[in-house]
Structures are given as structure tokens and as C-alpha cells.
Design a protein around this motif. Sequence first.
Motif, PDB file in Angstrom:
ATOM      1  N   ASP A 100       0.819  -1.215   0.000  1.00  9.22           N
ATOM      2  CA  ASP A 100       0.000   0.000   0.000  1.00  9.22           C
ATOM      3  C   ASP A 100       0.853   1.264   0.000  1.00  9.22           C
ATOM      4  N   SER A 120       1.388   3.346  -3.456  1.00  7.85           N
ATOM      5  CA  SER A 120       0.265   3.861  -4.239  1.00  7.85           C
ATOM      6  C   SER A 120       0.485   5.322  -4.635  1.00  7.85           C
ATOM      7  N   GLY A 154      -1.287   7.975  -3.796  1.00  2.52           N
ATOM      8  CA  GLY A 154      -1.441   8.899  -2.677  1.00  2.52           C
ATOM      9  C   GLY A 154      -0.351   8.799  -1.633  1.00  2.52           C
ATOM     10  N   TRP A 182      -3.685  14.634 -11.194  1.00  2.00           N
ATOM     11  CA  TRP A 182      -3.225  14.654  -9.815  1.00  2.00           C
ATOM     12  C   TRP A 182      -2.010  15.558  -9.650  1.00  2.00           C
ATOM     13  N   ALA A 207      -7.253  12.423  -1.765  1.00  2.00           N
ATOM     14  CA  ALA A 207      -6.400  11.283  -2.123  1.00  2.00           C
ATOM     15  C   ALA A 207      -6.902  10.006  -1.456  1.00  2.00           C
ATOM     16  N   SER A 237     -10.309   8.864  -2.993  1.00  2.00           N
ATOM     17  CA  SER A 237     -10.201   8.391  -4.369  1.00  2.00           C
ATOM     18  C   SER A 237      -9.548   7.017  -4.464  1.00  2.00           C
ATOM     19  N   GLU A 238      -8.768   6.651  -3.458  1.00  2.00           N
ATOM     20  CA  GLU A 238      -8.039   5.386  -3.540  1.00  2.00           C
ATOM     21  C   GLU A 238      -8.530   4.310  -2.590  1.00  2.00           C
ATOM     22  N   THR A 261      -9.835   1.053  -4.029  1.00  3.29           N
ATOM     23  CA  THR A 261      -8.915   0.205  -4.790  1.00  3.29           C
ATOM     24  C   THR A 261      -7.712  -0.241  -3.961  1.00  3.29           C
ATOM     25  N   MET A 262      -7.657   0.135  -2.688  1.00  2.00           N
ATOM     26  CA  MET A 262      -6.541  -0.293  -1.839  1.00  2.00           C
ATOM     27  C   MET A 262      -6.863  -1.667  -1.255  1.00  2.00           C
ATOM     28  N   ASP A 286      -2.024   3.166 -12.767  1.00  3.41           N
ATOM     29  CA  ASP A 286      -3.239   2.383 -12.972  1.00  3.41           C
ATOM     30  C   ASP A 286      -2.929   0.925 -13.281  1.00  3.41           C
ATOM     31  N   VAL A 312      -2.547  -0.881 -10.009  1.00  7.56           N
ATOM     32  CA  VAL A 312      -3.873  -1.099  -9.421  1.00  7.56           C
ATOM     33  C   VAL A 312      -4.566  -2.277 -10.104  1.00  7.56           C
TER      34      VAL A 312
END
Length: 228
Positions: free
Chosen positions: A16, A19, A21, A109, A130, A133-134, A137-138, A203, A206
Motif C-alpha cells: 500500500d 500507491s 497517494g 493529480w 487522495a 479516491s483510492e 482500490t486499496m 493504474d 492497481v
Amino acid sequence: MTATLAAALAGLALVDSTSLGTLVVPLWFLLAPGRPRVRVLAGYLAVLASFYAVVGIALWSLARLGVTVASGSLDHPAVRVAQLVLGLALFAWSFRFDSRRGASSVARWRERVTTSGTGVRPVVGLALVAGLSEVATMLPYLGAIGLLVSADVSPPTAAATLAAYCLVMVAPAAAITGARLAVGRRLDGPLGRIDGYLSARADTVVGWVIGIVGFVLAASAANALVFA
């Protein structure tokens, strides 16, 4: 908590930490022209870590309640079929993430970071945006929450563990900041290359994470259905 669980959580937190952010945005702060905005970056990381800790505790509480309510039906075939469908859907969704789409997202961003102010409100706002938005998907973080639910740890232990997880998640960015202050602009070259690599693949990474999680969910459900 076992050593195996602690190691698994630490590994997920480090995933993590790479990422957009948690690492790429801090790199942009450090690479901006002029003197690095260390206080702004420190505030950003503090708000981001706090946001994820609060979200994690809330999700753990809800998940633990759901497991308690449905404790007798988790191995029901209908539940396993739903897990299989979810896993296949996540795996299929992962193919929608590519570097071209990531490039436009990263550009937006970068503009947001470079135009943000140095006051408290802009920094808090940037960190919250941040995080929001994430957070969906984390998946490593969601997986960590799932591990804590499965381990049936106490609420204080879960809260402390999730707080530690979030600290590990922002630790690489904090370490890079310290190194940047110690070495100065001589570190800009390596940091720029790291930024370029991660930004170009934001992306895509992700997508890989979502695909792996989807595959694991689907494989686990299929195994349970076939050998039940």
C-alpha cells in the motif's frame, strides 16, 4: 497476534505504501521547484494516515459484526457462489486498467498537487481527496482488515494494529523525505526516476492488484465448491 499474521500485515502495508497517494504525491512535493515543503508534506501524510486508520477501524467493526451475524452461513454454497462471481468480476475489471488511462489520471493529480496552497485547509483537503479516491482500490488494506477479522482479535488490538499499519504505509515517504533533507538536490535524479516509473504505471499496478485479489477469491470459492 501471531508472527505470521504480523508479517503478512507488514507486507500488505508496504504494498500500500507504493500507491499514488502514499508515495507518488509525496515525491511531487519533494521534486517541486524551490525549497521542499516539508511541513506541508508532513501534514499531508499525517492526515492521510489518520484518514485510513479511521476508515479501517470502521470497516473492521462492520465486517466483524457481519461475520458474527452470518457465522453459520459463511460456507453455504450460495455464499461461495457469490464469492466466485465477485472474484471473476474483479479479475475481469482488472483488464480495464492500463498505462494510457493512468497517464491522464496522474496528470490531473500532478496539477492538483502543484497548485495546492500551503495552508491547513488545502493540505487537509488534498489528503482527504487522495484517501477517498483510492480507498476503494486499496485491496491490500481491505485484505489486512479481513485478516484481522479472521484472527478474531480484540477491538483495542485491532485499532492499534490498523494504526500501526497506516504508519508503515506512509513510512517510506517519510524516510525518503528525511533522505532528501539530508542529501539535498543530489537525490532529485533517483527520485525523478522513481516518480517516472510509478507515475507511468499507477493504474497498471492497481489493475494487477485487483486481478490478483480477484483470482485468489475465485480460486478459493471454486475449491470450496468442488471439494465441499
